[in-house]
Design a protein around this motif. Structure first.
Motif, PDB file in Angstrom:
ATOM      1  N   LEU A  30     -10.146  -1.432   4.686  1.00 57.17           N
ATOM      2  CA  LEU A  30     -10.641  -2.074   3.660  1.00 57.17           C
ATOM      3  C   LEU A  30      -9.744  -1.721   2.275  1.00 57.17           C
ATOM      4  O   LEU A  30      -9.571  -2.410   1.254  1.00 57.17           O
ATOM      5  CB  LEU A  30     -12.091  -1.379   3.224  1.00 57.17           C
ATOM      6  CG  LEU A  30     -13.236  -1.913   3.944  1.00 57.17           C
ATOM      7  CD1 LEU A  30     -14.345  -1.109   3.712  1.00 57.17           C
ATOM      8  CD2 LEU A  30     -13.459  -3.219   3.786  1.00 57.17           C
ATOM      9  N   ALA A  31      -9.028  -0.600   2.367  1.00 58.34           N
ATOM     10  CA  ALA A  31      -8.132  -0.348   1.355  1.00 58.34           C
ATOM     11  C   ALA A  31      -6.756  -1.290   1.317  1.00 58.34           C
ATOM     12  O   ALA A  31      -6.478  -1.784   0.137  1.00 58.34           O
ATOM     13  CB  ALA A  31      -7.403   1.093   1.676  1.00 58.34           C
ATOM     14  N   ALA A  32      -6.414  -1.643   2.525  1.00 57.15           N
ATOM     15  CA  ALA A  32      -5.616  -2.779   2.408  1.00 57.15           C
ATOM     16  C   ALA A  32      -6.181  -4.116   2.395  1.00 57.15           C
ATOM     17  O   ALA A  32      -5.258  -4.981   1.792  1.00 57.15           O
ATOM     18  CB  ALA A  32      -5.099  -2.966   4.433  1.00 57.15           C
ATOM     19  N   ALA A  33      -7.152  -4.133   2.345  1.00 58.77           N
ATOM     20  CA  ALA A  33      -8.094  -5.553   1.734  1.00 58.77           C
ATOM     21  C   ALA A  33      -8.194  -5.502   0.354  1.00 58.77           C
ATOM     22  O   ALA A  33      -8.697  -6.378  -0.054  1.00 58.77           O
ATOM     23  CB  ALA A  33      -9.240  -5.918   2.729  1.00 58.77           C
ATOM     24  N   GLY A  34      -7.812  -4.480  -0.285  1.00 61.16           N
ATOM     25  CA  GLY A  34      -7.879  -4.566  -1.936  1.00 61.16           C
ATOM     26  C   GLY A  34      -9.252  -3.666  -2.188  1.00 61.16           C
ATOM     27  O   GLY A  34      -9.508  -3.978  -3.665  1.00 61.16           O
ATOM     28  N   LEU A  35      -9.731  -3.014  -1.115  1.00 66.04           N
ATOM     29  CA  LEU A  35     -11.182  -2.114  -1.658  1.00 66.04           C
ATOM     30  C   LEU A  35     -10.937  -0.775  -1.266  1.00 66.04           C
ATOM     31  O   LEU A  35     -11.613  -0.365  -0.164  1.00 66.04           O
ATOM     32  CB  LEU A  35     -12.213  -2.843  -0.924  1.00 66.04           C
ATOM     33  CG  LEU A  35     -12.695  -4.500  -1.398  1.00 66.04           C
ATOM     34  CD1 LEU A  35     -14.091  -4.624  -0.519  1.00 66.04           C
ATOM     35  CD2 LEU A  35     -13.160  -4.229  -2.685  1.00 66.04           C
TER      36      LEU A  35
END
Length: 284
Positions: A199-204
């Motif tokens: 999710l961090a890699a997905a922008g979250l």
């Protein structure tokens, strides 16, 4: 002028190498901007770069800053430059501003975003890998590419660029590639290596407003594509006290552009589908 939105999970890190491949095969010059480029220096940078190009098409690749005001100034200056110099030397350029997760979040939340986007040539974001594309990747890697293998790869990765590349991070010689790939894919499927930090890699990252909304949407709808008769802030205010109509609209734009939610329309209302891989990353 083009605005491209892509997170690391969507494969933004592969975008510039892909353009470099295009440069090699089609001989279209790719100009990469300095990391610290600001609007006041954009014209000088483009002028210096164009002096090395005789004529024809070129593509200028600019990483958008995470400060929305700086990004807008760059985009406005790029529009002015293209209007003033676009055809003056028989040059036809595309200035591509690439927004990753943090810069996309800041840009989409900015009050001038819609007005600026209405004046550029294109606003776009990447599709996930299709089954046809995954089959081609398996064939390229000299791995089994039967329909069942393609379906399994699509099920595990969801077509996300980051996870597809992780699936093909193989070691060993040619004869051991299939076994290494099979183990790698099962690692991804069981979350041994795959979804950590997705999710961090997905922008979250943790604490992001869009992540909180995604969690509530998944709680309401699961991963099925369901119509929501009245998609408005009051539907979420019990779980998200901070939300209003503007922040809801901005969060949905962000989630759609970064591939975390699919949004459509039906006779029963707006349909929302949370991406299955994103949903699995939310945890229990």
């Amino acid at each position: 002028v083009a605005l491209v939105f892509a997170s690391r999970a969507q494969g933004v890190d592969a975008l510039l190498p892909a353009l470099r491949d295009l440069e090699d095969t089609s001989h279209i010059p790719i100009l990469e901007s300095p990391v610290d480029l600001v609007a006041e220096r954009l014209e000088d940078w483009l002028r210096d770069a164009q002096e090395r190009i005789q004529d024809g098409l070129f593509i200028a690749f600019v990483r958008a800053p995470s400060d929305a005001a700086l990004a807008r100034a760059l985009v406005d200056e790029a529009r002015r430059y293209c209007a003033k110099r676009g055809a003056s030397k028989n040059l036809f350029g595309r200035l591509v501003f690439v927004f990753d997760g943090p810069s996309a979040a800041a840009w989409i939340a900015s009050p001038e975003r819609e007005a600026v986007e209405a004046q550029v040539d294109v606003v776009m974001w990447p599709h996930k890998w299709s089954r046809v594309g995954l089959k081609a990747r398996l064939h390229q890697q000299e791995l089994r590419d039967h329909d069942a293998q393609v379906e399994r790869l699509h099920e595990v990765t969801g077509g996300w660029g980051l996870l597809v590349e992780r699936a093909f991070e193989l070691s060993g010689g040619h004869h051991g590639r299939q076994d290494a790939y099979d183990r790698r894919l099962e690692d991804l499927a069981t979350d041994a290596t795959g979804l950590a930090g997705f999710l961090a890699a997905a922008g979250l990252p943790s604490g992001a407003p869009g992540r909180a909304l995604l969690e509530v949407l998944f709680g309401l709808l699961g991963s099925s594509s369901e119509p929501v008769a009245n998609l408005s802030a009051p539907l979420f205010v019990d779980d998200l006290p901070w939300i209003d109509e503007l922040s809801l609209a901005n969060c949905l734009v962000f989630l759609v552009r970064l591939g975390l939610v699919e949004q459509g329309e039906s006779a029963k209302g707006t349909t929302i589908r949370v991406d299955p891989v994103a949903a699995a990353s939310l945890g229990p």
